[in-house]
Design a protein around this motif. Structure first.
Motif, PDB file in Angstrom:
ATOM      1  N   CYS A  26       0.838  -1.191   0.000  1.00 20.08           N
ATOM      2  CA  CYS A  26       0.000   0.000   0.000  1.00 20.08           C
ATOM      3  C   CYS A  26       0.879   1.249   0.000  1.00 20.08           C
ATOM      4  O   CYS A  26       1.750   1.394   0.858  1.00 20.08           O
ATOM      5  CB  CYS A  26      -0.914  -0.009   1.229  1.00 20.08           C
ATOM      6  SG  CYS A  26      -1.949   1.461   1.355  1.00 20.08           S
ATOM      7  N   PRO A  27       0.666   2.160  -0.954  1.00 19.84           N
ATOM      8  CA  PRO A  27       1.472   3.377  -0.986  1.00 19.84           C
ATOM      9  C   PRO A  27       1.132   4.347   0.151  1.00 19.84           C
ATOM     10  O   PRO A  27       1.938   5.195   0.499  1.00 19.84           O
ATOM     11  CB  PRO A  27       1.147   3.993  -2.349  1.00 19.84           C
ATOM     12  CG  PRO A  27      -0.149   3.417  -2.750  1.00 19.84           C
ATOM     13  CD  PRO A  27      -0.243   2.070  -2.088  1.00 19.84           C
ATOM     14  N   ARG A  28      -0.052   4.211   0.744  1.00 22.54           N
ATOM     15  CA  ARG A  28      -0.459   5.111   1.825  1.00 22.54           C
ATOM     16  C   ARG A  28       0.164   4.705   3.155  1.00 22.54           C
ATOM     17  O   ARG A  28       0.796   5.508   3.829  1.00 22.54           O
ATOM     18  CB  ARG A  28      -1.966   5.159   1.965  1.00 22.54           C
ATOM     19  CG  ARG A  28      -2.408   6.097   3.105  1.00 22.54           C
ATOM     20  CD  ARG A  28      -3.890   6.031   3.385  1.00 22.54           C
ATOM     21  NE  ARG A  28      -4.646   6.574   2.275  1.00 22.54           N
ATOM     22  CZ  ARG A  28      -5.942   6.392   2.095  1.00 22.54           C
ATOM     23  NH1 ARG A  28      -6.642   5.673   2.943  1.00 22.54           N
ATOM     24  NH2 ARG A  28      -6.559   6.939   1.078  1.00 22.54           N
ATOM     25  N   CYS A  29      -0.025   3.441   3.578  1.00 19.93           N
ATOM     26  CA  CYS A  29       0.415   3.037   4.924  1.00 19.93           C
ATOM     27  C   CYS A  29       1.588   2.062   4.910  1.00 19.93           C
ATOM     28  O   CYS A  29       2.161   1.786   5.958  1.00 19.93           O
ATOM     29  CB  CYS A  29      -0.747   2.431   5.709  1.00 19.93           C
ATOM     30  SG  CYS A  29      -1.323   0.853   5.063  1.00 19.93           S
ATOM     31  N   GLY A  30       1.948   1.522   3.742  1.00 19.71           N
ATOM     32  CA  GLY A  30       3.108   0.641   3.642  1.00 19.71           C
ATOM     33  C   GLY A  30       2.833  -0.825   3.974  1.00 19.71           C
ATOM     34  O   GLY A  30       3.756  -1.633   3.968  1.00 19.71           O
ATOM     35  N   THR A  31       1.593  -1.183   4.249  1.00 17.24           N
ATOM     36  CA  THR A  31       1.249  -2.571   4.564  1.00 17.24           C
ATOM     37  C   THR A  31       1.392  -3.448   3.327  1.00 17.24           C
ATOM     38  O   THR A  31       0.988  -3.056   2.236  1.00 17.24           O
ATOM     39  CB  THR A  31      -0.206  -2.655   5.083  1.00 17.24           C
ATOM     40  OG1 THR A  31      -0.320  -1.885   6.263  1.00 17.24           O
ATOM     41  CG2 THR A  31      -0.617  -4.095   5.368  1.00 17.24           C
ATOM     42  N   ILE A  32       1.999  -4.624   3.507  1.00 12.23           N
ATOM     43  CA  ILE A  32       2.077  -5.603   2.427  1.00 12.23           C
ATOM     44  C   ILE A  32       0.790  -6.420   2.461  1.00 12.23           C
ATOM     45  O   ILE A  32       0.473  -7.057   3.460  1.00 12.23           O
ATOM     46  CB  ILE A  32       3.292  -6.538   2.595  1.00 12.23           C
ATOM     47  CG1 ILE A  32       4.592  -5.737   2.664  1.00 12.23           C
ATOM     48  CG2 ILE A  32       3.325  -7.577   1.493  1.00 12.23           C
ATOM     49  CD1 ILE A  32       4.948  -5.010   1.397  1.00 12.23           C
ATOM     50  N   ASN A  33       0.036  -6.389   1.394  1.00 16.66           N
ATOM     51  CA  ASN A  33      -1.233  -7.102   1.280  1.00 16.66           C
ATOM     52  C   ASN A  33      -1.018  -8.319   0.395  1.00 16.66           C
ATOM     53  O   ASN A  33      -0.663  -8.182  -0.772  1.00 16.66           O
ATOM     54  CB  ASN A  33      -2.301  -6.193   0.666  1.00 16.66           C
ATOM     55  CG  ASN A  33      -2.632  -5.034   1.572  1.00 16.66           C
ATOM     56  OD1 ASN A  33      -3.503  -5.148   2.413  1.00 16.66           O
ATOM     57  ND2 ASN A  33      -1.933  -3.915   1.411  1.00 16.66           N
ATOM     58  N   ARG A  34      -1.230  -9.521   0.962  1.00 22.39           N
ATOM     59  CA  ARG A  34      -1.090 -10.776   0.214  1.00 22.39           C
ATOM     60  C   ARG A  34      -2.469 -11.397   0.073  1.00 22.39           C
ATOM     61  O   ARG A  34      -3.113 -11.687   1.071  1.00 22.39           O
ATOM     62  CB  ARG A  34      -0.160 -11.722   0.945  1.00 22.39           C
ATOM     63  CG  ARG A  34       1.267 -11.235   0.983  1.00 22.39           C
ATOM     64  CD  ARG A  34       2.171 -12.201   1.739  1.00 22.39           C
ATOM     65  NE  ARG A  34       3.512 -11.690   1.820  1.00 22.39           N
ATOM     66  CZ  ARG A  34       3.984 -10.968   2.836  1.00 22.39           C
ATOM     67  NH1 ARG A  34       3.217 -10.695   3.860  1.00 22.39           N
ATOM     68  NH2 ARG A  34       5.217 -10.528   2.817  1.00 22.39           N
ATOM     69  N   LEU A  35      -2.884 -11.607  -1.152  1.00 26.67           N
ATOM     70  CA  LEU A  35      -4.212 -12.160  -1.424  1.00 26.67           C
ATOM     71  C   LEU A  35      -4.075 -13.421  -2.250  1.00 26.67           C
ATOM     72  O   LEU A  35      -3.326 -13.458  -3.214  1.00 26.67           O
ATOM     73  CB  LEU A  35      -5.062 -11.138  -2.180  1.00 26.67           C
ATOM     74  CG  LEU A  35      -5.214  -9.789  -1.484  1.00 26.67           C
ATOM     75  CD1 LEU A  35      -5.703  -8.757  -2.455  1.00 26.67           C
ATOM     76  CD2 LEU A  35      -6.153  -9.922  -0.318  1.00 26.67           C
ATOM     77  N   MET A  36      -4.811 -14.452  -1.850  1.00 25.33           N
ATOM     78  CA  MET A  36      -4.856 -15.708  -2.592  1.00 25.33           C
ATOM     79  C   MET A  36      -6.308 -15.954  -2.958  1.00 25.33           C
ATOM     80  O   MET A  36      -7.179 -15.908  -2.087  1.00 25.33           O
ATOM     81  CB  MET A  36      -4.352 -16.873  -1.745  1.00 25.33           C
ATOM     82  CG  MET A  36      -2.943 -16.696  -1.234  1.00 25.33           C
ATOM     83  SD  MET A  36      -1.732 -16.958  -2.505  1.00 25.33           S
ATOM     84  CE  MET A  36      -1.606 -18.707  -2.432  1.00 25.33           C
TER      85      MET A  36
END
Length: 69
Positions: A26-36
């Protein structure tokens, strides 16, 4: 098309029609989002018989403890 949002701040990260696995930072908060994406079941054939219910189980459980003679 599915909207993909950040799990922390809910910012819209992408819109995707098809993906198997995706990782987006996420460019806003930096969280890595992993979706399967779960595999969808194969469509049933028209007129195919319904599967038989599996409950109650048809196998017998072993008896533990003292045996009766």
């Amino acid at each position: 098309m599915e909207s993909i949002r950040c799990g922390s701040c809910r910012r819209l990260l992408a819109k995707a029609a098809a993906y198997q696995a995706i990782e987006i930072k996420c460019p806003r908060c930096g969280t890595i989002n992993r979706l399967m994406r779960a595999e969808s079941p194969a469509p049933e054939r028209p007129g195919a018989p319904s599967p038989e219910p599996t409950w109650p189980p048809t196998t017998t459980m072993p008896q533990f403890g003292r045996s009766h003679r």
